[in-house]
Design a protein around this motif. Structure first.
Motif, PDB file in Angstrom:
ATOM      1  N   SER A 191      36.825  25.013  39.621  1.00 14.35           N
ATOM      2  CA  SER A 191      37.784  24.520  40.604  1.00 14.35           C
ATOM      3  C   SER A 191      39.102  25.273  40.464  1.00 14.35           C
ATOM      4  O   SER A 191      39.419  25.825  39.403  1.00 14.35           O
ATOM      5  N   ASP A 192      39.874  25.275  41.520  1.00 17.04           N
ATOM      6  CA  ASP A 192      41.131  26.019  41.520  1.00 17.04           C
ATOM      7  C   ASP A 192      42.123  25.495  40.488  1.00 17.04           C
ATOM      8  O   ASP A 192      42.992  26.238  40.032  1.00 17.04           O
ATOM      9  N   ARG A 193      42.012  24.234  40.105  1.00 21.75           N
ATOM     10  CA  ARG A 193      42.951  23.639  39.160  1.00 21.75           C
ATOM     11  C   ARG A 193      42.448  23.710  37.719  1.00 21.75           C
ATOM     12  O   ARG A 193      43.108  23.199  36.811  1.00 21.75           O
ATOM     13  N   HIS A 194      41.314  24.336  37.504  1.00 21.30           N
ATOM     14  CA  HIS A 194      40.705  24.323  36.174  1.00 21.30           C
ATOM     15  C   HIS A 194      41.504  25.140  35.162  1.00 21.30           C
ATOM     16  O   HIS A 194      41.624  24.776  34.000  1.00 21.30           O
ATOM     17  N   LEU A 195      42.036  26.286  35.591  1.00 25.56           N
ATOM     18  CA  LEU A 195      42.729  27.193  34.686  1.00 25.56           C
ATOM     19  C   LEU A 195      44.238  27.065  34.860  1.00 25.56           C
ATOM     20  O   LEU A 195      44.732  26.791  35.949  1.00 25.56           O
ATOM     21  N   ALA A 196      44.946  27.294  33.771  1.00 27.54           N
ATOM     22  CA  ALA A 196      46.406  27.242  33.798  1.00 27.54           C
ATOM     23  C   ALA A 196      46.932  28.665  33.859  1.00 27.54           C
ATOM     24  O   ALA A 196      47.046  29.342  32.837  1.00 27.54           O
ATOM     25  N   VAL A 197      47.224  29.150  35.045  1.00 25.26           N
ATOM     26  CA  VAL A 197      47.656  30.534  35.214  1.00 25.26           C
ATOM     27  C   VAL A 197      49.153  30.628  35.000  1.00 25.26           C
ATOM     28  O   VAL A 197      49.912  29.841  35.578  1.00 25.26           O
ATOM     29  N   PRO A 198      49.621  31.561  34.164  1.00 19.44           N
ATOM     30  CA  PRO A 198      51.064  31.696  33.955  1.00 19.44           C
ATOM     31  C   PRO A 198      51.801  31.983  35.251  1.00 19.44           C
ATOM     32  O   PRO A 198      51.248  32.538  36.197  1.00 19.44           O
ATOM     33  N   ALA A 199      53.071  31.606  35.282  1.00 22.89           N
ATOM     34  CA  ALA A 199      53.892  31.870  36.458  1.00 22.89           C
ATOM     35  C   ALA A 199      54.073  33.372  36.646  1.00 22.89           C
ATOM     36  O   ALA A 199      54.028  34.148  35.697  1.00 22.89           O
ATOM     37  N   GLY A 200      54.297  33.765  37.881  1.00 18.49           N
ATOM     38  CA  GLY A 200      54.507  35.171  38.187  1.00 18.49           C
ATOM     39  C   GLY A 200      53.425  35.693  39.100  1.00 18.49           C
ATOM     40  O   GLY A 200      52.551  34.944  39.553  1.00 18.49           O
ATOM     41  N   PRO A 201      53.456  36.998  39.391  1.00 15.54           N
ATOM     42  CA  PRO A 201      52.446  37.577  40.287  1.00 15.54           C
ATOM     43  C   PRO A 201      51.040  37.339  39.752  1.00 15.54           C
ATOM     44  O   PRO A 201      50.773  37.529  38.569  1.00 15.54           O
ATOM     45  N   ALA A 202      50.172  36.891  40.615  1.00 18.08           N
ATOM     46  CA  ALA A 202      48.794  36.611  40.206  1.00 18.08           C
ATOM     47  C   ALA A 202      47.842  36.983  41.328  1.00 18.08           C
ATOM     48  O   ALA A 202      48.178  36.899  42.511  1.00 18.08           O
ATOM     49  N   GLU A 203      46.665  37.390  40.933  1.00 14.48           N
ATOM     50  CA  GLU A 203      45.610  37.732  41.889  1.00 14.48           C
ATOM     51  C   GLU A 203      44.325  37.090  41.430  1.00 14.48           C
ATOM     52  O   GLU A 203      43.965  37.166  40.243  1.00 14.48           O
ATOM     53  N   THR A 204      43.628  36.450  42.346  1.00 16.37           N
ATOM     54  CA  THR A 204      42.346  35.849  42.018  1.00 16.37           C
ATOM     55  C   THR A 204      41.237  36.874  42.206  1.00 16.37           C
ATOM     56  O   THR A 204      41.155  37.537  43.239  1.00 16.37           O
ATOM     57  N   VAL A 205      40.410  37.015  41.181  1.00 15.91           N
ATOM     58  CA  VAL A 205      39.251  37.909  41.243  1.00 15.91           C
ATOM     59  C   VAL A 205      38.027  37.027  41.447  1.00 15.91           C
ATOM     60  O   VAL A 205      37.610  36.306  40.549  1.00 15.91           O
ATOM     61  N   GLU A 206      37.459  37.079  42.632  1.00 15.12           N
ATOM     62  CA  GLU A 206      36.393  36.148  43.002  1.00 15.12           C
ATOM     63  C   GLU A 206      35.355  36.869  43.865  1.00 15.12           C
ATOM     64  O   GLU A 206      35.253  36.638  45.068  1.00 15.12           O
ATOM     65  N   PRO A 207      34.561  37.740  43.271  1.00 13.48           N
ATOM     66  CA  PRO A 207      33.554  38.450  44.063  1.00 13.48           C
ATOM     67  C   PRO A 207      32.397  37.533  44.451  1.00 13.48           C
ATOM     68  O   PRO A 207      32.149  36.517  43.789  1.00 13.48           O
ATOM     69  N   ALA A 208      31.711  37.899  45.498  1.00 14.10           N
ATOM     70  CA  ALA A 208      30.471  37.202  45.836  1.00 14.10           C
ATOM     71  C   ALA A 208      29.396  37.654  44.857  1.00 14.10           C
ATOM     72  O   ALA A 208      29.128  38.855  44.725  1.00 14.10           O
ATOM     73  N   LEU A 209      28.803  36.707  44.160  1.00 15.33           N
ATOM     74  CA  LEU A 209      27.795  37.055  43.166  1.00 15.33           C
ATOM     75  C   LEU A 209      26.417  37.100  43.814  1.00 15.33           C
ATOM     76  O   LEU A 209      26.072  36.247  44.634  1.00 15.33           O
ATOM     77  N   PRO A 210      25.599  38.067  43.427  1.00 16.70           N
ATOM     78  CA  PRO A 210      24.282  38.213  44.059  1.00 16.70           C
ATOM     79  C   PRO A 210      23.295  37.176  43.535  1.00 16.70           C
ATOM     80  O   PRO A 210      23.509  36.554  42.483  1.00 16.70           O
ATOM     81  N   ASP A 211      22.220  36.991  44.275  1.00 13.59           N
ATOM     82  CA  ASP A 211      21.093  36.269  43.719  1.00 13.59           C
ATOM     83  C   ASP A 211      20.494  37.130  42.606  1.00 13.59           C
ATOM     84  O   ASP A 211      20.626  38.350  42.594  1.00 13.59           O
ATOM     85  N   GLY A 212      19.836  36.511  41.672  1.00 14.75           N
ATOM     86  CA  GLY A 212      19.231  37.279  40.590  1.00 14.75           C
ATOM     87  C   GLY A 212      19.422  36.584  39.268  1.00 14.75           C
ATOM     88  O   GLY A 212      19.764  35.391  39.208  1.00 14.75           O
ATOM     89  N   THR A 213      19.232  37.311  38.183  1.00 10.38           N
ATOM     90  CA  THR A 213      19.375  36.740  36.849  1.00 10.38           C
ATOM     91  C   THR A 213      20.849  36.497  36.548  1.00 10.38           C
ATOM     92  O   THR A 213      21.744  37.043  37.205  1.00 10.38           O
TER      93      THR A 213
END
Length: 261
Positions: A15-37
């Protein structure tokens, strides 16, 4: 310093609230993950992290990667290597994370994280990422107070050096100062699993380990590594349950901010 927010525990989106991200510029890395192992999905996630880390490092920026588990460190190390830097690693953790698939008793893949970086099972993630495994002399394990017998045997025979948080935090325990302690030579990736802090100070950890160092001692040791000026990327793993209250969430956010301030 910029923050890369990787809201995953292994291949599970948090969830978006799960992690405590420090203040300041931030970028979310959230690729679409493929089906597979799970390994194919982890490779896709870590590849996206590696590319973003590489971009920052090439630009002279020290990225801070904040995620839900230690496996993301493979992407951080691979990204530093893609930027043309051969870095060692300083690994703060209550656990060894040096299991293999043959030695793990729980089956928890996060317990393999450092060992994968050191060359175990290269076909699973390292080879697809283009990650060049580190030799044990290029790694330093800090704390690791909760070891399984197989991990202890590996560390005593062929594994990286291991020191306590106090050893790293106390100037009077060094030979010539922080840079001459037992840190690997050259550039460094700094990895901190927050469970290195005593479980009594940090609520809701997935794998709490008692009798650990205080948050203040961990912060001091982390700052000594950062003060060398050799850290090219920081990787913070937060393997914890969702915060049970606003108070718990505030404790976590304060910990991350203080570690990296």
């Amino acid at each position: 310093m910029t923050t890369l927010h990787v809201p995953f525990h292994q291949d599970e989106r948090l969830s978006d609230r799960h992690l405590a991200v420090p203040a300041g510029p931030a970028e979310t890395v959230e690729p679409a993950l493929p089906d597979g192992t799970i390994w194919e999905r982890l490779t896709a996630l870590h590849d996206a992290v590696a590319q973003r880390v590489a971009n920052d490092v090439r630009a002279g920026v020290v990225p801070t990667v904040v995620s839900g588990d230690c496996l993301v460190a493979l992407g951080t190390v691979a990204g530093v290597q893609r930027a043309g830097i051969d870095a060692g690693i300083v690994w703060f953790d209550a656990h060894g994370d040096v299991h293999t698939l043959e030695t793990t008793t729980s089956g928890y893949l996060g317990g393999l994280s450092l060992r994968l970086i050191l060359g175990a099972h290269p076909d699973l993630v390292a080879d697809p990422l283009g990650l060049r495994p580190l030799t044990p002399d290029r790694a330093l394990l800090v704390d690791a107070r909760d070891l399984d017998p197989a991990e202890a045997a590996y560390l005593s025979a062929d594994g990286p050096a291991r020191v306590s948080v106090d050893d790293l935090a106390s100037p009077d325990r060094t030979r010539e100062g922080a840079d001459d302690l037992v840190l690997p030579d050259g550039p460094l990736v700094l990895h901190v699993d927050v469970d290195v802090v005593d479980a009594g100070e940090l609520p809701g950890l997935l794998f709490p380990a008692p009798h650990g160092p205080s948050a203040a001692a961990v912060r001091k040791a982390v700052q000594r590594v950062l003060s060398t000026g050799r850290v090219v990327a920081v990787d913070v793993a937060c393997p914890w349950h969702p915060a049970a209250s606003d108070e718990d969430a505030a404790i976590r956010a304060n910990l991350i901010a203080n570690l990296l301030s």
